[in-house]
Design an enzyme around this catalytic site. Structure first.
Site, mmCIF file in Angstrom:
data_model
loop_
_atom_site.group_PDB
_atom_site.id
_atom_site.type_symbol
_atom_site.label_atom_id
_atom_site.label_comp_id
_atom_site.label_asym_id
_atom_site.label_seq_id
_atom_site.Cartn_x
_atom_site.Cartn_y
_atom_site.Cartn_z
ATOM 1 N NE ARG A 37 -3.884 -0.058 0.020
ATOM 2 C CZ ARG A 37 -4.403 0.576 -1.037
ATOM 3 N NH1 ARG A 37 -3.940 0.350 -2.268
ATOM 4 N NH2 ARG A 37 -5.352 1.464 -0.878
ATOM 5 C CG ASP A 55 -2.478 -3.656 10.198
ATOM 6 O OD1 ASP A 55 -3.474 -3.030 10.643
ATOM 7 O OD2 ASP A 55 -2.565 -4.755 9.632
ATOM 8 C CE1 TYR A 140 -16.956 3.835 10.287
ATOM 9 C CE2 TYR A 140 -19.183 4.745 10.345
ATOM 10 C CZ TYR A 140 -17.853 4.832 9.941
ATOM 11 O OH TYR A 140 -17.430 5.929 9.214
ATOM 12 C CE LYS A 144 -15.063 6.504 12.007
ATOM 13 N NZ LYS A 144 -13.825 7.173 11.621
ATOM 14 C CB VAL A 171 -18.133 10.996 0.073
ATOM 15 C CG1 VAL A 171 -18.726 12.350 0.434
ATOM 16 C CG2 VAL A 171 -17.129 10.565 1.127
ATOM 17 C CB THR A 173 -14.279 6.563 -0.327
ATOM 18 O OG1 THR A 173 -15.135 6.170 0.751
ATOM 19 C CG2 THR A 173 -14.092 8.076 -0.301
HETATM 20 N N1 NAP Z 1 -16.870 7.462 2.891
HETATM 21 C C1 NAP Z 1 -17.847 7.862 3.679
HETATM 22 O O1 NAP Z 1 -19.012 7.940 3.251
HETATM 23 C C2 NAP Z 1 -17.565 8.256 5.101
HETATM 24 C C3 NAP Z 1 -18.637 8.757 5.869
HETATM 25 C C4 NAP Z 1 -18.416 9.155 7.176
HETATM 26 C C5 NAP Z 1 -17.143 9.061 7.711
HETATM 27 N N2 NAP Z 1 -16.115 8.559 6.967
HETATM 28 C C6 NAP Z 1 -14.795 8.470 7.607
HETATM 29 O O2 NAP Z 1 -13.828 9.075 6.790
HETATM 30 C C7 NAP Z 1 -12.563 8.412 6.966
HETATM 31 C C8 NAP Z 1 -11.993 8.065 5.602
HETATM 32 O O3 NAP Z 1 -12.897 7.170 4.980
HETATM 33 P P1 NAP Z 1 -12.853 6.816 3.423
HETATM 34 O O4 NAP Z 1 -14.230 6.928 2.931
HETATM 35 O O5 NAP Z 1 -11.755 7.534 2.746
HETATM 36 O O6 NAP Z 1 -12.507 5.249 3.539
HETATM 37 P P2 NAP Z 1 -11.573 4.344 2.629
HETATM 38 O O7 NAP Z 1 -11.636 4.771 1.221
HETATM 39 O O8 NAP Z 1 -11.936 2.942 2.976
HETATM 40 O O9 NAP Z 1 -10.119 4.685 3.188
HETATM 41 C C9 NAP Z 1 -9.779 4.361 4.509
HETATM 42 C C10 NAP Z 1 -8.275 4.452 4.659
HETATM 43 O O10 NAP Z 1 -7.923 3.930 5.948
HETATM 44 C C11 NAP Z 1 -6.915 2.935 5.767
HETATM 45 N N3 NAP Z 1 -6.953 1.897 6.782
HETATM 46 C C12 NAP Z 1 -8.015 1.138 7.133
HETATM 47 N N4 NAP Z 1 -7.617 0.210 8.033
HETATM 48 C C13 NAP Z 1 -6.300 0.392 8.248
HETATM 49 C C14 NAP Z 1 -5.341 -0.260 9.052
HETATM 50 N N5 NAP Z 1 -5.633 -1.319 9.806
HETATM 51 N N6 NAP Z 1 -4.074 0.203 9.038
HETATM 52 C C15 NAP Z 1 -3.744 1.246 8.256
HETATM 53 N N7 NAP Z 1 -4.600 1.894 7.457
HETATM 54 C C16 NAP Z 1 -5.869 1.468 7.452
HETATM 55 C C17 NAP Z 1 -7.216 2.353 4.404
HETATM 56 O O11 NAP Z 1 -6.102 1.627 3.921
HETATM 57 P P3 NAP Z 1 -6.309 0.601 2.664
HETATM 58 O O12 NAP Z 1 -6.608 1.481 1.498
HETATM 59 O O13 NAP Z 1 -5.032 -0.124 2.579
HETATM 60 O O14 NAP Z 1 -7.484 -0.272 3.035
HETATM 61 C C18 NAP Z 1 -7.537 3.607 3.618
HETATM 62 O O15 NAP Z 1 -6.367 4.265 3.204
HETATM 63 C C19 NAP Z 1 -12.833 7.214 7.856
HETATM 64 O O16 NAP Z 1 -12.435 7.480 9.176
HETATM 65 C C20 NAP Z 1 -14.330 7.038 7.793
HETATM 66 O O17 NAP Z 1 -14.868 6.437 8.955
HETATM 67 C C21 NAP Z 1 -16.303 8.168 5.677
#
Ligand code: NAP
Length: 248
Positions: A37, A55, A140, A144, A171, A173
């Site tokens: 990664r 990790d 989850y 949060k 969003v 992702t």
């Molecule tokens: N997307 C939404 O709709 C949404 C809504 C509300 C809040 N959020 C919050 O926004 C933040 C970012 O979310 P996102 O949508 O960008 O999610 P995402 O696309 O799944 O990205 C999450 C990131 O965290 C990393 N990660 C997860 N587990 C890990 C671990 N054990 N060690 C190291 N890195 C780790 C992932 O690495 P890998 O890529 O290697 O898996 C990825 O880079 C999160 O805290 C999420 O709870 C998101």
């Protein structure tokens, strides 16, 4: 120019925030879970200064990650962005609740701290009694709420920093899924703004933002006794103390 460290920046909102900050001329250090990664992150964000590995589902690796970050010097801002949604409860607890606590305690205190929460925290409950008895009950949404409680505890204990939380919206992702209805750009702009802006509205602490505006949050997050209990349980589980946060 500011120096910013972003957890979970190999993908999603972390990666997008990194790109936006680099485009503004800031120095950004990324974080990835492993070497594979790390290579992906370097390829996708070529302007990044460095990518550190750890990790976050492992408390020991999270502690080692903090040491690696400190080896790179002081940061102006840290964005606690990494998170998991569909995962076993223990992984959710370690990555979403404990890792931000451990990194907050062990990384040399920056001037600004940003914590990614979620609108789903409104349905969360602190369930602090489960921390040492039954982690499988932690969802989850609960995690949060925990990160918002941590943010508010940091803001209260460390008046010299700006510590704020963000709901990025739902969003598209990897976590949000392709059909997510909210604006992806608005999903990372608030973190970027809180990390570097001189706007007086960004230089506040202990607030919960959605799209750069303060939003309604779960009142459980404001309960100082619960915040203190959260800190002391996180200390008990991780062995890491919440120290006096002196910025450089
Ligand atoms: N997307 C939404 O709709 C949404 C809504 C509300 C809040 N959020 C919050 O926004 C933040 C970012 O979310 P996102 O949508 O960008 O999610 P995402 O696309 O799944 O990205 C999450 C990131 O965290 C990393 N990660 C997860 N587990 C890990 C671990 N054990 N060690 C190291 N890195 C780790 C992932 O690495 P890998 O890529 O290697 O898996 C990825 O880079 C999160 O805290 C999420 O709870 C998101």
């Amino acid at each position: 120019m500011a120096r910013i460290f972003i957890t979970g920046s190999a993908d999603g909102l972390g990666q997008l925030a990194a790109k936006a900050l680099i485009a503004q001329g800031h120095e950004v250090v990324l974080h990835a879970r492993n070497e594979k990664r790390r290579q992906d992150a370097l390829q996708k964000v070529p302007g990044a200064a460095e990518v550190v590995i750890g990790d976050l589902s492992s408390i020991d690796e999270t502690k080692q990650l903090a040491a690696k970050v400190n080896d790179l010097g002081n940061f102006d801002a840290v964005i606690h962005n990494a998170g998991v949604y569909i995962a076993p409860a223990e992984e959710i607890f370690n990555v979403n609740t404990l890792a931000p606590y451990v990194l907050t305690c062990l990384i040399q205190t920056p001037k600004r701290l940003i914590y990614l929460s979620s609108g789903m925290h409104l349905q969360g409950r602190s369930k602090l009694e489960s921390f040492t008895t039954d982690i499988s009950r932690i969802t989850y949404s609960d995690s949060k709420l925990h990160v918002l409680m941590l943010c508010k505890a940091v803001a209260r204990r460390w008046p010299q920093v700006y510590a704020n939380a963000v709901d990025p919206g739902w969003v598209p992702t990897k976590m949000g899924g392709r059909g997510a209805p909210d604006d992806l750009q608005k999903g990372y702009e608030t973190q970027v703004w809180l990390a570097v802006s001189n706007d007086h509205k960004a230089k506040v602490s202990g607030r919960y933002f959605h799209h750069r505006k303060e939003d309604r949050h779960n009142p459980e997050a404001d309960d100082v006794q619960l915040q203190e209990r959260l800190l002391s349980l996180c200390k008990e589980i991780t062995g890491v103390s919440f120290r006096a946060g002196v910025t450089s």
